[in-house]
Write a protein that holds these residues in place. Structure first.
Motif, short mmCIF file in Angstrom:
data_model
loop_
_atom_site.label_atom_id
_atom_site.label_comp_id
_atom_site.label_asym_id
_atom_site.label_seq_id
_atom_site.Cartn_x
_atom_site.Cartn_y
_atom_site.Cartn_z
N MET A 1 0.83 -1.19 0.00
CA MET A 1 0.00 0.00 0.00
C MET A 1 0.88 1.26 0.00
O MET A 1 1.93 1.29 0.64
CB MET A 1 -0.91 -0.10 1.23
CG MET A 1 -0.94 1.04 2.13
SD MET A 1 -1.32 0.82 3.85
CE MET A 1 -0.65 2.37 4.38
N ASN A 2 0.41 2.30 -0.73
CA ASN A 2 1.13 3.59 -0.70
C ASN A 2 0.86 4.26 0.65
O ASN A 2 -0.17 4.03 1.27
CB ASN A 2 0.63 4.51 -1.82
CG ASN A 2 1.12 4.05 -3.17
OD1 ASN A 2 2.09 3.31 -3.28
ND2 ASN A 2 0.43 4.49 -4.21
N THR A 3 1.78 5.09 1.03
CA THR A 3 1.67 5.77 2.33
C THR A 3 0.38 6.61 2.43
O THR A 3 -0.04 7.23 1.45
CB THR A 3 2.92 6.64 2.56
OG1 THR A 3 4.01 5.76 2.77
CG2 THR A 3 2.78 7.56 3.75
N ILE A 4 -0.20 6.59 3.61
CA ILE A 4 -1.35 7.45 3.89
C ILE A 4 -0.84 8.65 4.69
O ILE A 4 -0.16 8.48 5.71
CB ILE A 4 -2.41 6.70 4.71
CG1 ILE A 4 -2.99 5.57 3.86
CG2 ILE A 4 -3.52 7.64 5.19
CD1 ILE A 4 -3.93 4.69 4.61
N TYR A 5 -1.12 9.85 4.21
CA TYR A 5 -0.72 11.08 4.89
C TYR A 5 -1.96 11.70 5.52
O TYR A 5 -2.95 11.97 4.81
CB TYR A 5 -0.11 12.06 3.88
CG TYR A 5 1.17 11.58 3.23
CD1 TYR A 5 2.41 11.80 3.84
CD2 TYR A 5 1.15 10.93 2.00
CE1 TYR A 5 3.58 11.36 3.24
CE2 TYR A 5 2.32 10.49 1.39
CZ TYR A 5 3.53 10.72 2.02
OH TYR A 5 4.70 10.30 1.43
N LEU A 6 -1.90 11.94 6.81
CA LEU A 6 -3.02 12.61 7.49
C LEU A 6 -2.67 14.09 7.63
O LEU A 6 -1.59 14.44 8.11
CB LEU A 6 -3.26 12.02 8.87
CG LEU A 6 -3.63 10.53 8.91
CD1 LEU A 6 -3.84 10.10 10.36
CD2 LEU A 6 -4.87 10.24 8.07
N VAL A 7 -3.58 14.95 7.17
CA VAL A 7 -3.36 16.39 7.31
C VAL A 7 -4.55 17.03 8.02
O VAL A 7 -5.65 16.44 8.07
CB VAL A 7 -3.12 17.08 5.93
CG1 VAL A 7 -1.99 16.43 5.17
CG2 VAL A 7 -4.39 17.12 5.08
N GLY A 8 -4.34 18.22 8.54
CA GLY A 8 -5.42 18.94 9.21
C GLY A 8 -4.85 19.87 10.26
O GLY A 8 -3.66 19.79 10.60
#
Ligand code: SKM
Length: 167
Positions: free
Chosen positions: A1-8
């Motif tokens: 899986m490609n990396t998941i980036y969490l933003v906010g």
């Protein structure tokens, strides 16, 4: 899986959601702020005090590019997407997820003493100024691949929505 980036924005729950999501996906979590602190051997607060915000943003951009592009969950700092090149980098390498929380909920969380101390930006701004920053940044966050409205959702419920979006 490609990396998941969490933003906010600060206080939207990137850390708690990121840690839980990484457990569920059985991949390691990476926190960009912590990566910067390790890289520099200083806390974020110390970096802001000694070198200023621009220098911190440079380290932050560097840290984002040092983290794995596969099989990882990355929790970014609240201001990471303001540099458009960071947002486009993350979008090109993985999936960027915006945890969108309304301002009154964020403000309540951010007013806790320990939160203020971790986040130097909060120490120098009024509530009105933080709200302006929130509105300005929202335009950048909205360019993410996926937006999850997190108000009144638990970390578990947010993870269910994220997993549903990426399957
Ligand atoms: O990256 C840290 C730092 O305190 C700056 C910041 C921001 O500008 O919103 C958020 C934190 O995660």
């Amino acid at each position: 899986m490609n990396t998941i980036y969490l933003v906010g924005f600060m206080g939207c729950g990137k850390t708690s959601v990121g840690n839980l999501l990484s457990k569920q996906l059985e991949v390691p979590p990476y926190d960009v702020d912590t990566t910067v602190e390790k890289l520099r051997g200083q806390t974020i607060k110390e970096i802001f005090a000694s070198e200023g915000e621009e220098a911190f943003r440079n380290y932050e951009s560097l840290a984002i590019r040092q983290l794995p592009l596969e099989n990882a969950v990355v929790m970014t700092g609240g201001g990471a997407v303001v540099r458009e090149e960071n947002l486009s980098y993350m979008k090109s390498k993985g999936t960027v997820i915006y945890l969108k929380t309304s301002f009154p909920i964020l403000w309540k969380r951010l007013m806790k003493e320990e939160e203020r101390n971790k986040r130097p930006i909060l120490l120098t701004k009024t509530k009105e100024e933080v709200f302006e920053l929130y509105q300005m940044r929202n335009e950048f966050y909205e360019k993410s691949d996926v937006t999850i409205i997190t108000d009144h959702l638990t970390a578990e419920e947010i993870c269910i929505r994220i997993l549903d979006e990426i399957k």
